[in-house]
Every structure is written in C-alpha cells, then in structure tokens.
Enzyme design. Sequence first.
Site, PDB file in Angstrom:
ATOM      1  CB  SER A 176      -0.897   0.001   1.245  1.00 54.12           C
ATOM      2  OG  SER A 176      -1.498   1.258   1.461  1.00 54.12           O
ATOM      3  CE1 TYR A 209      -3.981  -1.924   5.303  1.00 53.44           C
ATOM      4  CE2 TYR A 209      -3.271   0.227   4.495  1.00 53.44           C
ATOM      5  CZ  TYR A 209      -3.699  -1.064   4.249  1.00 53.44           C
ATOM      6  OH  TYR A 209      -3.826  -1.500   2.953  1.00 53.44           O
TER       7      TYR A 209
END
Length: 327
Positions: A129, A153
């Site tokens: 990501s 995250y």
Amino acid sequence: MNVLVTGGAGFIGSHVAAALLEQGHHVVVLDSMDPYYEPTIKRANVDRCTELAEHHYYFVEGSITDEDTVEAVFDDYNVEYVYHQAAQAGVRTSVENPHKPHEINTTGLLNLLEAATKHDVQRFVNASSSSVYGHDEYLPYDEDHPTTPRSPYGVTKRTAEHYCRVYTEIHDLPTVSLRYFTVYGPRMRPNMAITNFTSRCLTGDPPVIYGDGQQTRDFTYIDDVVRANLALLETDAADGEAMNIGSTGTITIEALAEHVIAETGADVEPVYDDAKEADARHTHADVSKARELIDYDPTTSIREGVSQFVEWYEDNREWYEPLVRAS
C-alpha cells in the site's frame, strides 16, 4: 497453473481471481469473509467467479492466521502461485484497533510465506500500500522515498514488505510487493470515498468531505491493478522488489466530490467535516519502476474511472446500494 488468491472474495482479490479464471488458470480462494464490510458483497463476488469457471474455481472459507488452514490449502490444491490480497484494511480502523491488522497483515502473511517456501511456490505477489510512505517529503513518491507510516495499518504493510524481501534473500522464494495507490472500481468496498460520494449523491444527500478538500489522492482503477498483477505471471523480473502501482495523475478530494456530483446529476453541494486522524495529506505515485520491470502502463484517468464506476453503480444499484448503506 494452480493459483491461490488470499482475500479473493474481496474487491481487488475477486477481480484478480476472475481475470486468472478467464485466462484458464485453476484458482483457489482463501477468505475469512470478515464482516469489516457487508459480507453479502463478498458472497456476490464468489458467485460471479463460480459462474465464470465452476470447475476451475475453489472457495475455502478460513483465515490466513490459522496455520493449519493455510497448510491444508497448499497441500490440497498444489499451489504454484500466490496472490496475497487478504488484509485488514483501513488506516482509520487501525488507529482504533491496531491488534487486528497486526495479526492479519503480519502474522497471517508470515504463515503464508512459510507455507509458500515449504511448497516451492514459483512466485508470491504481496499486495502492499501507498500507506507505507506516510509524510510526503517530495512528490511523486518513488520507491526510494522514506517510509514513515502514519498508521498501524501502514506499519503492517511495510513490515510485510520486509518479510517478503527477507524470504527472497534467505529462502530463494520469489516475492514481489505491489504498493497500491487507492484502488477503486466496480464492486469496491462500501467505505471508500468514491462509493460514499456516489451513494449520497444518488439519494440526494451531499457528499461529506473530511478536512478542507485540498488533500490529493492518486486513485488507481481496478483494471490497471489487475493488469499489473497478471504481468507477474509472465516475467521473473522484480524478485524481492517493491514497486508502486498508481494511476495517470491526482485529484483533490473537493474536485472528486464535484465530479461525482456532475456525473450523478445531483442537486447538492459538498459539506465539510473535521479531518480524520492518520490520513495522508497527499499521495502520488511515480510508476517508472513498474513500467521498467513489468511494462506497467496505467490507462484510466480518475475522471474516466469515476464515470465508469457511477455508470456501474447505477446499473447495479438495486442490489449494491442497500449493502453500501448497511456497511
């Protein structure tokens, strides 16, 4: 080819699985069906893949955090390639509960790498990501940009990249990490900005912008992401590497909301709320490395992609919108 797609009932995973089936591969999907968003959407994704190739598609409901389940999948289906899309997504969610993304995104990944090494998998593609970058020291981000994630995250995604690199170096497991920049398109997660904006506009409600709306995003259309993944079936380039998978440009959140309003024909104006903690101010991908290594060439601009998504939403509104509203 026998291909495992973890998280293959989800948004990106189901698109990757469908594309693999259309190429004639045997696909096994391992997905926990976690109710992070409405599981009925995931069931619809599974049904679609089953219809594409019933005798080449196998669905296993289970978690990558369960070592026995992971090992059984590799044993039972003779896995040759892995597309690891499973994750606990959500920057904001991870701030509220960091333990869950750590368990799934880090421990779950480690279980898969161990099994892939044991079973001599030909390639392991890890979905990473743009959240690994954090603060933008310069734009666009290239892969040499410092990685200082702003959320748990992002930390888990960067940790996963390191694990993949290490397994390439010490176990000769061919791994590649693809750093996705905000993927969107048909069947996307309900809790994304484009989905929320579209849903609200079609029901006559104003889109809600968190912050001043001048933050920018590099939104990547799902078809471009699928092509990047499939390219890794055809080349042995990039082993141990991480690379950006982005779009053709950026857009401000305010301009995005205005474009959705125009596409839906809604008679509304955006409203503004407080900025959300841990959100990046800007994202923008330099895709030169992916272009060089896997001939990646994003073709869908954000305005074209949003237009296509709004058209898809309207065509599928009867079943999709109630699930968006429920999530």
